[in-house]
Write an enzyme that holds these catalytic residues in place. Structure first.
Site, PDB file in Angstrom:
ATOM      1  N   HIS A   1       0.619  -1.273  -0.030  1.00  0.00           N
ATOM      2  CA  HIS A   1       0.154   0.112   0.131  1.00  0.00           C
ATOM      3  C   HIS A   1       0.840   1.428  -0.094  1.00  0.00           C
ATOM      4  CE1 HIS A   1      -3.561   2.401   1.028  1.00  0.00           C
ATOM      5  NE2 HIS A   1      -2.803   3.094   1.630  1.00  0.00           N
ATOM      6  N   GLU A   2       1.891   1.373   0.857  1.00  0.00           N
ATOM      7  CA  GLU A   2       2.640   2.702   1.087  1.00  0.00           C
ATOM      8  C   GLU A   2       3.458   2.545  -0.063  1.00  0.00           C
ATOM      9  OE1 GLU A   2       1.499   4.647   2.907  1.00  0.00           O
ATOM     10  OE2 GLU A   2       0.615   3.396   4.289  1.00  0.00           O
TER      11      GLU A   2
ATOM     12  N   HIS B   1       1.830   4.766  -2.614  1.00  0.00           N
ATOM     13  CA  HIS B   1       1.949   6.217  -2.500  1.00  0.00           C
ATOM     14  C   HIS B   1       3.360   6.555  -2.792  1.00  0.00           C
ATOM     15  CE1 HIS B   1      -1.673   7.043  -0.278  1.00  0.00           C
ATOM     16  NE2 HIS B   1      -1.297   6.235   0.578  1.00  0.00           N
TER      17      HIS B   1
ATOM     18  N   GLU C   1      -4.448   8.273  -2.860  1.00  0.00           N
ATOM     19  CA  GLU C   1      -4.871   6.988  -2.269  1.00  0.00           C
ATOM     20  C   GLU C   1      -5.203   5.857  -3.424  1.00  0.00           C
ATOM     21  OE1 GLU C   1      -5.334   4.534   0.986  1.00  0.00           O
ATOM     22  OE2 GLU C   1      -4.583   6.403   0.908  1.00  0.00           O
TER      23      GLU C   1
END
Length: 501
Positions: free
Chosen positions: A263-264, A267, A293
């Site tokens: 997930h990160e 980003h 996001e």
């Protein structure tokens, strides 16, 4: 180069670099800073925020913008974007008293330390005064910044420019109407995937090595970033060449940390994919938090939770944790990591229940700003909504109202971005599949470059040249449409849970 524009660029680059310093010490506060330094760090952040505010409200900057406002036709799209963004920020910042800026910055730093302690001790009453003070300051800020908006709309605009509470409410009501019955149907269904093999003992050093390998395979450049541990996973850093991601580890659950890193990394790829030649200027900055996001959820949900991704990494995961996954197959692993089970913690939620965690927070924030919910009643309101939406009630405030760091920094209006991002992600993914029909084959072969390159070209490198509404229309050919996410979730989870059998 136009002299006024040159002066503007120099000022904007200086502000960007100061913000980079602020981001670095904020990262340090969450990752490395000694706990005893919290008071001093709050003062440092407050002072530096005041310095940045002074730079952003410098009358010379205003004079440059005044000279440039009637000359925009002489500039290209990138230069026009820098001028327009600088004008917006200058107009906004000159409305906010420096003392208020410093007060918000100091409270954010102090509030984080209070939240960490309250969370550890399960004492919401210790954190409640921070929320009350933030609401007071945030309403004051809203009255200065956007006097024609409601206070909550003004705070949402910081993260989702041009989006209102009313618009979000319509979208979220649509999601609630579709997802709550689907979740309840799954809960009552006879078939449930086996997830027991995901529990066991998973050494942290092995988890960290696996997370680093997959993050690097996807495209994270470790010579321009790093990976660390924090209480709450996040992506920070000071520049596209200095991007920092964190996770947290649980020796009994490797999926949580692995997917937090993926997930990160999503980003981080956005940040590392920005326009390097304009990296200290507004045109290069990311769009709304919802668009940001969308990139993390694109990789976490659309890519990493797909069966083809599981097929590619299944052998590697089994080799990493040989004693735990002996009974698993690619199919059972895919089913297990996508299992729908209502839980207390937002960051651990599956993609079907996750939107309801966000809707709950949005409705609470809306109530706090409108005055229909009192701060002292938050634990009760939180638990009642959890029971209504997900059928569970947190046994402690640590597992309930105290779980997120957002309110400790005053980030009211941020939560809606997560689910708006899921809608964007789904829409982007479906468009990409049409443009790149070999996507599944490439992912199963471990070739992520076509996906990364498509996102970089269509989204990351576009900076702020377009509004979010314009960008999604340009990329997908239609406006933001929650029905795509609803259809995707219904199709995926009906198959996973054999609801049509």
């Amino acid at each position: 180069m136009n002299k006024n524009y040159q002066n503007l660029v120099e000022k904007l680059e200086e502000i960007s670099r100061l913000n980079g310093v602020l981001s670095t010490i904020a990262w340090d506060q969450e990752v490395m800073m000694p706990s005893g330094a919290a008071h001093a760090r709050a003062k440092q952040i407050g002072v530096l925020s005041g310095v940045i505010h002074a730079r952003m409200t410098d009358p010379f900057l205003g004079e440059c913008l005044e000279q440039l406002q009637d000359q925009t036709e002489h500039f290209n799209a990138i230069e026009q974007c820098n001028i327009e963004e600088a004008r917006r920020n200058y107009d906004l910042m000159t409305k906010i008293p420096r003392q208020l800026v410093q007060a918000l910055a100091e409270l954010g730093s102090h509030g984080h330390a209070v939240w960490v302690q309250a969370r550890q001790e399960n004492k919401f009453s210790d954190f409640a005064p921070v929320i009350k003070e933030f609401l007071k300051l945030k309403k004051e800020w809203a009255a200065c910044a956007f006097p024609d908006m409601s206070a909550y709309d003004a705070n949402i605009d910081l993260f989702e420019r041009g989006t209102t509470t009313a618009e979000i409410t319509v979208i979220f009501d649509q999601l609630k109407a579709a997802l709550i019955p689907l979740i309840h149907r799954i809960e009552q269904h006879s078939y449930h995937p086996d997830t027991s093999f995901l529990q066991g003992h998973f050494p942290i050093e092995r988890q960290a090595a696996l997370a680093r390998k997959i993050s690097e395979n996807i495209g994270f450049q470790f010579d321009k970033g790093r990976m660390d541990i924090s209480v709450h996973p996040f992506c920070g850093g000071s520049h596209p060449t200095d991007v920092r991601i964190t996770t947290r580890y649980n020796t009994h659950d490797f999926v949580e940390s692995l997917y937090a890193i993926i997930h990160e990394t999503g980003h981080a790829l956005y940040e590392q994919g920005r326009m390097l030649e304009y990296s200290d200027l507004p045109v290069s900055e990311s769009l709304t938090m919802g668009i940001h996001e969308s990139q993390s959820l694109f990789w976490e949900r659309m890519i990493a939770q797909s069966r083809v991704f599981c097929a590619h990494y299944f052998e590697t995961i089994c080799e990493t944790f040989p004693s735990s996954l002996q009974r698993a197959t690619v199919d059972t692993f895919y089913q297990a990591i996508n299992a729908c089970k209502p839980g207390f913690i937002r960051v651990e939620a599956d993609e079907l229940t996750y939107p309801l965690h966000i809707i709950l927070r949005f409705e609470i924030e809306k109530g706090l700003f409108e005055g229909s919910i009192a701060v002292d009643d938050l634990p009760q309101v939180w638990n009642e909504k959890m029971a209504t939406y997900l059928g569970i009630k947190p046994p402690t405030d640590t597992l309930g109202v105290l779980q997120d760091s957002h309110w400790s920094s005053g980030a009211f209006g941020y939560f809606p971005s997560y689910t708006l991002g899921a809608i964007y992600a789904c829409q982007f993914f479906m468009t990409m599949q049409k443009a790149l029909p070999d996507t599944d084959k490439n992912i199963e072969a471990g070739n992520f470059k076509p996906v990364k390159n498509w996102l970089n070209e269509k989204i990351h490198s576009q900076g702020r040249l377009y509004t979010p509404q314009e960008l999604v229309l340009r990329v997908t050919g239609e406006s933001l449409n929650p029905q795509h996410l609803i259809n995707y979730l219904k199709t995926k989870y009906s198959a996973l849970y054999k609801l049509d059998d």
